[in-house]
Structures are given as C-alpha cells and as structure tokens.
Design an enzyme around this catalytic site. Structure first.
Site, PDB file in Angstrom:
ATOM      1  N   ASP A 110      -1.744 -20.569 116.668  1.00  0.00           N
ATOM      2  CA  ASP A 110      -2.111 -19.130 117.293  1.00  0.00           C
ATOM      3  C   ASP A 110      -0.880 -18.276 117.379  1.00  0.00           C
ATOM      4  O   ASP A 110      -1.108 -17.132 117.026  1.00  0.00           O
ATOM      5  CB  ASP A 110      -2.686 -19.194 118.630  1.00  0.00           C
ATOM      6  CG  ASP A 110      -3.376 -18.053 119.069  1.00  0.00           C
ATOM      7  OD1 ASP A 110      -3.586 -17.434 118.358  1.00  0.00           O
ATOM      8  OD2 ASP A 110      -3.879 -17.911 120.477  1.00  0.00           O
ATOM      9  N   LYS A 163       1.672 -16.235 123.938  1.00  0.00           N
ATOM     10  CA  LYS A 163       1.519 -16.006 122.769  1.00  0.00           C
ATOM     11  C   LYS A 163       1.394 -14.498 122.826  1.00  0.00           C
ATOM     12  O   LYS A 163       1.802 -13.597 121.779  1.00  0.00           O
ATOM     13  CB  LYS A 163       0.830 -16.814 121.679  1.00  0.00           C
ATOM     14  CG  LYS A 163      -0.668 -16.605 121.888  1.00  0.00           C
ATOM     15  CD  LYS A 163      -1.132 -15.716 120.991  1.00  0.00           C
ATOM     16  CE  LYS A 163      -2.854 -15.395 121.486  1.00  0.00           C
ATOM     17  NZ  LYS A 163      -3.410 -14.199 120.983  1.00  0.00           N
TER      18      LYS A 163
HETATM   19  O1  LIG Z   1      -5.840 -14.413 120.544  1.00  0.00           O
HETATM   20  C1  LIG Z   1      -6.158 -13.814 119.414  1.00  0.00           C
HETATM   21  C2  LIG Z   1      -6.162 -14.662 118.203  1.00  0.00           C
HETATM   22  O2  LIG Z   1      -6.243 -16.045 118.426  1.00  0.00           O
HETATM   23  C3  LIG Z   1      -6.424 -12.452 119.443  1.00  0.00           C
HETATM   24  O3  LIG Z   1      -5.285 -11.804 119.539  1.00  0.00           O
HETATM   25  P1  LIG Z   1      -5.164 -10.161 120.045  1.00  0.00           P
HETATM   26  O4  LIG Z   1      -5.812 -10.464 121.473  1.00  0.00           O
HETATM   27  O5  LIG Z   1      -3.781  -9.770 120.097  1.00  0.00           O
HETATM   28  O6  LIG Z   1      -6.034  -9.549 119.055  1.00  0.00           O
END
Ligand SMILES: O=C(CO)COP(=O)(O)O
Ligand SMILES: NC(=O)C1=CN([C@@H]2O[C@H](COP(=O)(O)OP(=O)(O)OC[C@H]3O[C@@H](n4cnc5c(N)ncnc54)[C@H](O)[C@@H]3O)[C@@H](O)[C@H]2O)C=CC1
Length: 336
Positions: A245, A192
C-alpha cells in the site's frame, strides 16, 4: 444456495467500489449513504458520477434508509471517514443484525482517543473484536472500479470471520489474503497515508525520486517501529497492507493523501489544499493522532512529526527536510 447478504455503509469512492467488488463476487449488496441523489443514481442508473465518474456499476440496491440496508445483512462494511465513524455507527447500532460480521475499510486513527477503527467499531456497535474484520492493501478505488487486478489483506482474530469476509469480496480482479494481525494491518493503512503526504510534499517542492525512495523506505521503518511497540507482527509490514500500500499510495496521483501533500509542497495553505483535493484525505487528521499514539508509547516517528509540523505548525518543507537529515547519525536497520 442463496447469495450472502451484505450492506455497505458509505457511498463515497471506496464504499461504492467495494459494493461493486462484492456484487461481482456474487453477494446480494445494498449500499447505504446519506445522499439521496447518489442512492437514486446508483440504484436506478448504475452510476455514482460524483465519486466514480465514467464507471458503470453492477446491479445493487442503494438507499438512505439504514434499517432497510442493514436488515438481514450478514456482512456489514463500513466505508466512511474515520473521524465520523463512532457517532455514525452509534446511530445505526440498533439496526445491525446480532450475528453480523462488520468489515472496516477505513484507514485512520480516531482523534481524541487515538484508537484504531476496529476498536471504534467494536465500542460503537457494542460487539466483540472477534466480529470485526479489517480490509487494507494497495486498493486505490478508482483503479478497482475499472476492474484492474489487485490484492488485499483481510484481517480478523477469528479465522472463520476473516474467511467469510474474504469470500464475500473474492472475484476475478480482487484477491484477498487472510491474516490475524489486525493491529499491524490497521497501523499500516493509517500511517501510510502520512508517509504519502510526506512524499507528496517533497515532490511538490520539486525533489525527485531519491527523496521519495528515502521517505518511503524510512516511512516503512517508522510504521514498523510503531507496530512492534503495539504488538503487531513484523512480517505484516513487508506485506500487501504495508509495503504494497505504501508503494501504491506514495506513487499514484490517484491518492488523495499524496495529492494533498503535493499541493502543500507547492506552497498551498492546508485549507486550500483540502478544498482542492475534495474527498477524504485521512492522513491530515490521523497524523496528529498517530503522533500522539507514538509519543504515548515512546516511539520515535520523525517523518510523522515533520508532517504534523508542516500541516499545523507553519514549518516549511525545506525546514522539514533539514530537520530530518540533521538527526544524529545511526546504523541502518530495516526494523528500527
Ligand atoms: O488507501 C488508499 C489506497 O490503498 C487510497 O489512498 P488515498 O486515501 O490517499 O486516496
Ligand atoms: N478511496 C480509496 O481509494 C480508498 C479509501 N479507503 C478508506 O476508506 C474510507 C472512506 O474513504 P472514501 O470512500 O475514499 O471517501 P470519500 O470521501 O470518497 O467518501 C466518503 C463518504 O462518506 C460519507 N460521509 C461523510 N460523513 C458522513 C457521515 N457523518 N455519515 C455518513 N456518511 C458520511 C460521504 O458522504 C461520502 O459518501 C477512508 O477511511 C479511506 O482512507 C481505503 C482504501 C482505498
């Protein structure tokens, strides 16, 4: 009954926030990090101004002494960047209690081995995969640090260990759901981030919500395709670690991956975008390991390939969009 003793390795944004989540769940928590000033500030002033400005933390110990942090810890949580996990944990192995359950918060795939973090932890600490639990879901640290409600997935092949980790982090604003599909949950978390980079690239270039909706949806298909090839359960991808997510990371400006992608879409170089983003954006490195993993298993991941081409091969975001849209026509399937 005495409180469950837990150690959190990594005093950055998610490690500090998860230490707070476990302290609020009633655990006796020690936060370990390599930065003496951060440890002193967390322990003495209940703050971590560098990673969580404005947040007041609950009482917890914090130290740079790994032996002290790990001594007696029944639950050990790992929250450091994926690419340094192996060598960091190898250095701490002798201090981990023989019955400890080790929880991975990391969302990346190791470069050079293409291994998931639970595999890296098991190898680095020389423990069985039954003792490694993965936590992944829509969990932007800065929202959770202000005690905003969210849920997550706690995955382990051993149900009792999944339940132990879930109890250790369950509180009034953080709700864990247990699951046994470690492969699926870990792939969701790592891939993701790459899809969030792609969404950010499109938004930075000036494309609107149709483009974002397309990338998120086809991104989920791409994650599902890789997961199925690696033996994951298809339902996992529609759950919190998958769709949940993806929505949080691809939509929120708090996501470092989304933000970095946006900088690239606006024309910044990768080096400048990394500096401007500051803390860890796992998708930048994991895009290459995920693409390699997909190629090894004969899985088509065109969005991931596009992200790698833009980050490392000088492709423009316009050319990435053209390449994705000019692929051969096919029937839609949510799984392929
Ligand atoms: O995993 C995350 C939210 O679930 C955090 O995302 P980032 O690492 O892109 O900030
Ligand atoms: N921040 C978030 O919202 C979330 C992060 N994650 C994941 O958690 C993991 C950690 O991310 P963050 O805490 O956000 O990163 P961060 O950049 O905020 O903090 C990383 C921490 O690791 C430390 N570190 C770096 N190299 C180290 C080394 N060699 N030895 C020891 N410590 C080292 C840094 O000093 C810092 O304290 C990543 O895999 C990320 O994808 C998962 C969910 C949410």
């Amino acid at each position: 009954m005495s409180a469950l003793q837990a150690a959190v390795l990594g005093s950055g944004s998610w490690g500090t926030t998860f230490a707070m989540v476990m302290a609020d769940a009633g655990c006796d928590v020690t936060l370990w990090g390599r930065d003496e000033a951060v440890a002193r500030e967390v322990a003495d002033e209940r703050r971590n101004a560098k990673y969580l400005p404005g947040v007041e933390l609950p009482a917890m110990r914090a130290t740079t002494d790994a032996a002290a942090a790990l001594s007696g810890a029944r639950v050990v949580v790992v929250a450091i960047p994926s690419q340094v996990a192996r060598r960091t944990l190898e250095g701490l192995r002798e201090h981990v209690e023989p019955d400890a359950v080790v929880v991975s918060l990391m969302k990346g795939i190791e470069l050079s081995t293409d291994k998931r973090m639970s595999q890296v932890i098991a190898e680095a600490l020389d423990i069985s995969l039954d003792r490694v639990v993965v936590v992944s879901g829509p969990n932007l640290a800065k929202e959770i640090a202000t005690r905003q409600p969210t849920a997550t997935v706690v995955a382990c092949p051993d149900e009792a260990n999944a339940r132990l980790a879930a109890e250790a982090c369950s509180n009034s604003y953080f709700r864990p759901y247990t699951n046994s599909d470690v492969v699926g949950v870990e792939l969701c978390g790592a891939v993701k981030n790459i899809i969030a980079l792609a969404v950010g690239m499109g938004q930075g270039r000036g494309f609107g919500w149709n483009t974002s909706g397309t990338v998120i949806t086809r991104g989920l298909v791409e994650i599902t395709r890789l997961g199925r090839a690696l033996g994951a359960q298809p339902e996992t991808f529609a759950g919190l670690a998958g769709m949940g997510d993806l929505v949080a990371t691809c939509a929120s400006p708090l996501s470092r991956n989304h933000t970095l992608g946006k900088y690239i879409g606006q024309g910044m170089t990768l080096d400048d975008a990394l500096v401007a983003t500051g803390t860890t954006a796992e998708g930048v490195k994991s895009s290459r390991s995920v693409l390699e993993l997909a190629q090894k298993h004969g899985v088509d991941m065109p969005i991931t390939a596009g992200v790698v081409a833009v980050l490392y091969e000088g492709m423009s975001v316009d050319d990435m969009a053209r390449a994705l849209l000019s692929r051969p026509q096919k029937a839609e399937s949510a799984a392929d």
